[in-house]
Design a protein around this motif. Structure first.
Motif, short mmCIF file in Angstrom:
data_model
loop_
_atom_site.label_atom_id
_atom_site.label_comp_id
_atom_site.label_asym_id
_atom_site.label_seq_id
_atom_site.Cartn_x
_atom_site.Cartn_y
_atom_site.Cartn_z
N LYS A 3 45.28 82.54 25.38
CA LYS A 3 45.88 82.45 26.62
C LYS A 3 46.25 81.57 27.47
O LYS A 3 45.56 81.29 28.02
CB LYS A 3 46.14 84.18 27.08
N GLN A 4 47.24 80.29 27.41
CA GLN A 4 47.94 79.97 28.01
C GLN A 4 48.47 80.01 29.40
O GLN A 4 46.90 78.77 30.29
CB GLN A 4 49.23 78.82 27.98
N ASP A 5 47.69 81.04 29.89
CA ASP A 5 47.85 81.50 31.53
C ASP A 5 46.70 81.87 31.31
O ASP A 5 45.93 82.58 33.00
CB ASP A 5 48.78 82.14 31.95
N SER A 6 45.26 82.00 31.27
CA SER A 6 43.61 82.06 31.07
C SER A 6 42.74 81.49 30.68
O SER A 6 43.27 80.05 31.07
CB SER A 6 43.84 84.12 30.49
N CYS A 7 41.67 82.33 31.79
CA CYS A 7 40.72 81.03 30.67
C CYS A 7 39.83 82.39 29.29
O CYS A 7 39.67 83.26 29.57
CB CYS A 7 39.59 81.16 31.68
N TYR A 8 39.84 81.56 28.02
CA TYR A 8 39.05 82.40 26.84
C TYR A 8 37.28 82.40 27.41
O TYR A 8 37.06 81.22 26.73
CB TYR A 8 39.55 81.48 25.73
N ILE A 9 36.83 82.79 27.71
CA ILE A 9 35.96 83.06 28.12
C ILE A 9 34.16 83.12 26.57
O ILE A 9 34.72 84.67 26.19
CB ILE A 9 35.15 84.17 29.29
N VAL A 10 33.80 82.81 26.19
CA VAL A 10 33.10 82.90 25.17
C VAL A 10 31.83 82.81 24.98
O VAL A 10 30.81 81.95 26.36
CB VAL A 10 33.53 81.82 24.36
N ALA A 11 31.08 84.15 25.04
CA ALA A 11 29.79 84.75 25.45
C ALA A 11 28.85 84.28 24.20
O ALA A 11 29.03 84.62 23.51
CB ALA A 11 29.84 85.86 25.43
N ASP A 37 36.20 86.96 26.55
CA ASP A 37 36.55 87.17 25.08
C ASP A 37 36.47 87.38 23.54
O ASP A 37 37.21 88.00 22.89
CB ASP A 37 38.23 86.90 25.35
N ALA A 38 34.95 86.34 23.61
CA ALA A 38 34.59 86.53 22.67
C ALA A 38 32.94 86.17 22.17
O ALA A 38 32.98 85.57 23.67
CB ALA A 38 35.46 85.53 21.47
N VAL A 39 32.47 87.37 20.98
CA VAL A 39 30.61 86.29 20.42
C VAL A 39 31.01 85.34 19.45
O VAL A 39 31.93 85.32 18.81
CB VAL A 39 29.87 87.61 21.12
N LYS A 40 30.08 84.27 20.18
CA LYS A 40 29.51 83.43 18.94
C LYS A 40 28.15 83.80 17.76
O LYS A 40 27.31 83.69 19.06
CB LYS A 40 30.08 82.02 19.63
N PHE A 41 28.43 83.21 17.26
CA PHE A 41 26.73 83.41 16.73
C PHE A 41 26.82 81.94 15.51
O PHE A 41 27.67 81.18 15.52
CB PHE A 41 26.63 83.97 16.22
N GLN A 42 25.61 81.48 15.41
CA GLN A 42 25.12 80.08 14.63
C GLN A 42 25.18 80.89 12.85
O GLN A 42 24.11 81.79 13.10
CB GLN A 42 24.37 79.67 14.48
#
Length: 284
Positions: A3-11, A37-42
């Motif tokens: 979202k433009q008005d927020s900060c997308y935080i990825v763990a 907001d999200a989690v990320k894998f490899q």
């Protein structure tokens, strides 16, 4: 989604699950609990990413005594990713992965994730960039180990292949990063060089302050590695945030975005009774 008005935080869980689905789910729970907001894998196809010689090299780990035993041990199966997909939907948190090869792109495309993440290690792989671009899925691209000229070529390659960059991350690929290596002003450099692309920050430094400063400098997304405990076995844990640090990071970023405001200076309704009480005169 961003979202433009927020900060997308990825763990970034990355490989900090140590090949254990239960640890992966604990890290997903942590990210959701603190407000990420999200989690990320490899994801890697081991025998494609590494040569036979590399896989045979001696390396002690909980999985055996070769580098190959380690690399295979850290890869989660299709069934485990299906459970991750199910669990993230249940908790209502985004997830996606960084594919290190074309087969891994195909693997991740089996899931309805919002993005493909291009890791810094893969950012100069022209063929992989083009392959990711042709999926039609928006890309998040890290730029560690790159100078500005290289980043311009990366962006051009993706653009020419018909890809969409949803976020370009300023990044320093040292683990953990020293303060003098971060060059947070690079966020503004990227904003000037690519005015049509959102700019984020992927950090590997100890603590949370530089990541919050990155948001103050205009980063629209922050990605940080997370771990249950930095002393756990594994190569990335030392450059990761533990639960308390992740909680502080999310809290401080969310507080900053609220405190930042819209820049319009006006008399607040909540200030009016204070003004009436404190001002002897108001003749302006």
């Amino acid at each position: 989604m961003i979202k433009q008005d927020s900060c997308y935080i990825v763990a970034e869980i990355g490989i900090n699950h140590n090949g254990d689905l239960d640890i992966a789910k604990q890290l997903i729970e942590l990210a959701k609990d603190v407000g990420c907001d999200a989690v990320k894998f490899q994801k890697r196809t081991v025998d494609v990413v590494y040569t036979a010689e590399e896989l045979e090299r001696y390396r002690e780990s909980p999985f055996g005594t070769t580098n190959g035993a380690l690399k295979y041990g850290l890869e989660l199966s299709l069934e485990q990713y299906q459970e991750i997909d199910r669990y993230c939907k249940e908790l209502q948190i985004d997830w996606f992965g960084s594919p290190w090869d074309e087969q891994s792109v195909d693997f991740l495309m089996e899931f309805d994730t919002p993005y493909i993440k291009v890791a810094s290690a893969s950012a100069t792989d022209k063929g992989l960039l083009e392959y990711c671009s042709r999926t039609g899925r928006p890309l998040l691209v890290s730029t560690g180990m790159c100078d500005l000229a290289m980043i311009k070529k990366i962006v051009s390659t993706i653009d020419n292949a018909g890809g969409e960059i949803a976020m370009l991350y300023h990044c320093t690929s040292t683990y953990p990063s020293e303060m003098h290596e971060l060059n947070l002003s690079g966020i503004q450099t990227l904003k000037q060089a690519f005015p049509g692309i959102p700019i984020g920050y992927s950090g590997h430094e100890p603590g949370v302050t530089p990541s919050v400063i990155a948001v103050a400098l205009g980063a629209e997304s922050v990605e940080r590695h997370i771990t249950l405990k930095r002393t756990m076995w594994g190569s990335d844990h030392a450059a990761s945030l533990e639960p308390q640090g992740l909680r502080r990071l999310v809290r401080d970023i969310r507080d900053f975005k609220v405190a930042q405001g819209d820049g319009i200076i006006e008399l607040l309704d909540t200030e009016r009774p204070i003004a009436e009480k404190l001002r002897r005169k108001s003749t302006i």
